[in-house]
Structure formats: structure tokens, C-alpha cells
Design a protein around this motif. Structure first.
Motif, PDB file in Angstrom:
ATOM      1  N   UNK A  32       0.813  -1.221   0.000  1.00 26.43           N
ATOM      2  CA  UNK A  32       0.000   0.000   0.000  1.00 26.43           C
ATOM      3  C   UNK A  32       0.847   1.271   0.000  1.00 26.43           C
ATOM      4  N   UNK A  33       2.137   1.131  -0.301  1.00 30.36           N
ATOM      5  CA  UNK A  33       2.992   2.308  -0.439  1.00 30.36           C
ATOM      6  C   UNK A  33       4.042   2.494   0.630  1.00 30.36           C
ATOM      7  N   UNK A  34       4.091   1.615   1.618  1.00 29.52           N
ATOM      8  CA  UNK A  34       5.072   1.769   2.691  1.00 29.52           C
ATOM      9  C   UNK A  34       6.506   1.730   2.201  1.00 29.52           C
ATOM     10  N   UNK A  35       6.787   0.854   1.230  1.00 31.62           N
ATOM     11  CA  UNK A  35       8.141   0.807   0.655  1.00 31.62           C
ATOM     12  C   UNK A  35       8.487   2.158   0.027  1.00 31.62           C
ATOM     13  N   UNK A  36       7.517   2.760  -0.640  1.00 31.98           N
ATOM     14  CA  UNK A  36       7.750   4.056  -1.278  1.00 31.98           C
ATOM     15  C   UNK A  36       7.940   5.163  -0.248  1.00 31.98           C
ATOM     16  N   UNK A  37       7.210   5.080   0.859  1.00 23.90           N
ATOM     17  CA  UNK A  37       7.381   6.090   1.907  1.00 23.90           C
ATOM     18  C   UNK A  37       8.794   6.031   2.483  1.00 23.90           C
TER      19      UNK A  37
ATOM     20  N   UNK B  47      18.888   0.219   6.270  1.00 25.40           N
ATOM     21  CA  UNK B  47      17.644  -0.480   5.956  1.00 25.40           C
ATOM     22  C   UNK B  47      17.854  -1.980   6.161  1.00 25.40           C
ATOM     23  N   UNK B  48      16.993  -2.562   6.978  1.00 21.94           N
ATOM     24  CA  UNK B  48      16.921  -4.011   7.138  1.00 21.94           C
ATOM     25  C   UNK B  48      15.672  -4.457   6.386  1.00 21.94           C
ATOM     26  N   UNK B  49      15.856  -5.067   5.233  1.00 27.45           N
ATOM     27  CA  UNK B  49      14.758  -5.477   4.375  1.00 27.45           C
ATOM     28  C   UNK B  49      14.869  -6.975   4.136  1.00 27.45           C
ATOM     29  N   UNK B  50      14.191  -7.747   4.967  1.00 24.92           N
ATOM     30  CA  UNK B  50      14.240  -9.206   4.848  1.00 24.92           C
ATOM     31  C   UNK B  50      13.284  -9.618   3.736  1.00 24.92           C
ATOM     32  N   UNK B  51      13.857  -9.933   2.583  1.00 21.69           N
ATOM     33  CA  UNK B  51      13.097 -10.257   1.380  1.00 21.69           C
ATOM     34  C   UNK B  51      12.862 -11.763   1.269  1.00 21.69           C
ATOM     35  N   UNK B  52      11.774 -12.103   0.631  1.00 18.99           N
ATOM     36  CA  UNK B  52      11.498 -13.499   0.295  1.00 18.99           C
ATOM     37  C   UNK B  52      11.741 -13.649  -1.203  1.00 18.99           C
ATOM     38  N   UNK B  53      12.923 -14.131  -1.601  1.00 23.91           N
ATOM     39  CA  UNK B  53      13.256 -14.195  -3.024  1.00 23.91           C
ATOM     40  C   UNK B  53      12.516 -15.307  -3.770  1.00 23.91           C
ATOM     41  N   UNK B  54      11.817 -16.167  -3.053  1.00 23.96           N
ATOM     42  CA  UNK B  54      11.142 -17.300  -3.702  1.00 23.96           C
ATOM     43  C   UNK B  54       9.661 -17.062  -3.965  1.00 23.96           C
TER      44      UNK B  54
ATOM     45  N   UNK C 222       9.817  -2.459  -4.712  1.00 28.20           N
ATOM     46  CA  UNK C 222      10.936  -3.088  -4.019  1.00 28.20           C
ATOM     47  C   UNK C 222      12.237  -2.809  -4.756  1.00 28.20           C
ATOM     48  N   UNK C 223      12.203  -2.974  -6.057  1.00 26.17           N
ATOM     49  CA  UNK C 223      13.393  -2.707  -6.874  1.00 26.17           C
ATOM     50  C   UNK C 223      13.812  -1.243  -6.761  1.00 26.17           C
TER      51      UNK C 223
END
Length: 136
Positions: free
Chosen positions: A57-62, A75-82, A91-92
Motif C-alpha cells: 500500500x505504499x510503505x516501501x515508497x514512503x 535499511x533491514x529489508x528481509x526479502x522473500x526471493x522465492x 521493491x526494486x
């Protein structure tokens, strides 16, 4: 330091456990997060976190807008690459902004461990120079 927490659904437990383990370090800093991730961390810790919208909903953009203003330090961004994410372009863009502004970014537990210990040792203190230059 200003620190952001973001985690995809499958990684939320990991980032919560990480925040619990390093709460004594994080409590010394200004914390930000996307919505659900921030709520989950606050439920398990005494950390005060400024929460934005959820990622889709835009949090990444904020958070990205703070990075673009050079107002975020880590930034600690624990991504799920799968798992495919519907907001993958956001995200990119956030990851690209971290690279553009030389913001330390951990996308997994291994890198996060190195980054948090570096923060505690003072290895990230060079970011204070960025803040001083911005106020001059």
C-alpha cells in the motif's frame, strides 16, 4: 541513526526475532517500518517505531522517499526471493535508492548480523557526516 525495518510475509518472524535479539542496540536509534512489520516488532519488544503503510500500500515508497532525501541511514529489508511480490517495482526502486545514496542495506539475516555489529562498533558513524553536511 535512522533505521528502517521491512519484511515480506514469509520473513516477518525472522525480522521480529532479529529485533528482539538486538533490542538493546535498536533502542538507541530512531526506528521506522512498514505497517505490519512494525506492529509485529512492537508487539514483541519495547521499541518505538514510526510505522508507514504496509509495503503493497505504499510503505516501501514512503521509506524510499526518506532514502531519496538522504534521511535514512540503514535499511533491514528481509526479502522473500522465492515468492513473487505484486509490488516488485517498488521493491526494486527502494533497493536502487539504497545503492544511489550509499545506504547500508541488509536483505537477509547473514548481512543483517554483520550490519548490526558494525553499527554497534561505530562503523556506520560516517553517516553522521552526511547529516552534518545537510545542516550546513
Amino acid at each position: 541513526m535512522k533505521i528502517a525495518f521491512i519484511a515480506h510475509d514469509q520473513k516477518k518472524n525472522d525480522i521480529v526475532n532479529f529485533a528482539v535479539a538486538y533490542e538493546p542496540i535498536f533502542c538507541k536509534h530512531e526506528l521506522y517500518s512498514t505497517g505490519t512489520t512494525g506492529s509485529r516488532i512492537m508487539e514483541k519488544t519495547n521499541l518505538k517505531i514510526h510505522r508507514f503503510n504496509s509495503g503493497p500500500l505504499g510503505g516501501d515508497q514512503e521509506i524510499g522517499s526518506l532514502i531519496a532525501k538522504n534521511q535514512m541511514d540503514i535499511v533491514f529489508f528481509f526479502r522473500d526471493p522465492l515468492t513473487a511480490q505484486p509490488h516488485e517495482p517498488d521493491i526494486s526502486a527502494l533497493i536502487r535508492l539504497c545503492d544511489v545514496y550509499s545506504i547500508p542495506l541488509a536483505t537477509n539475516m547473514g548481512t543483517a548480523e554483520i550490519l548490526i555489529h558494525g553499527l554497534e562498533r561505530g562503523d556506520i558513524d560516517w553517516r553522521n557526516i552526511v547529516h552534518e553536511q545537510r545542516t550546513e
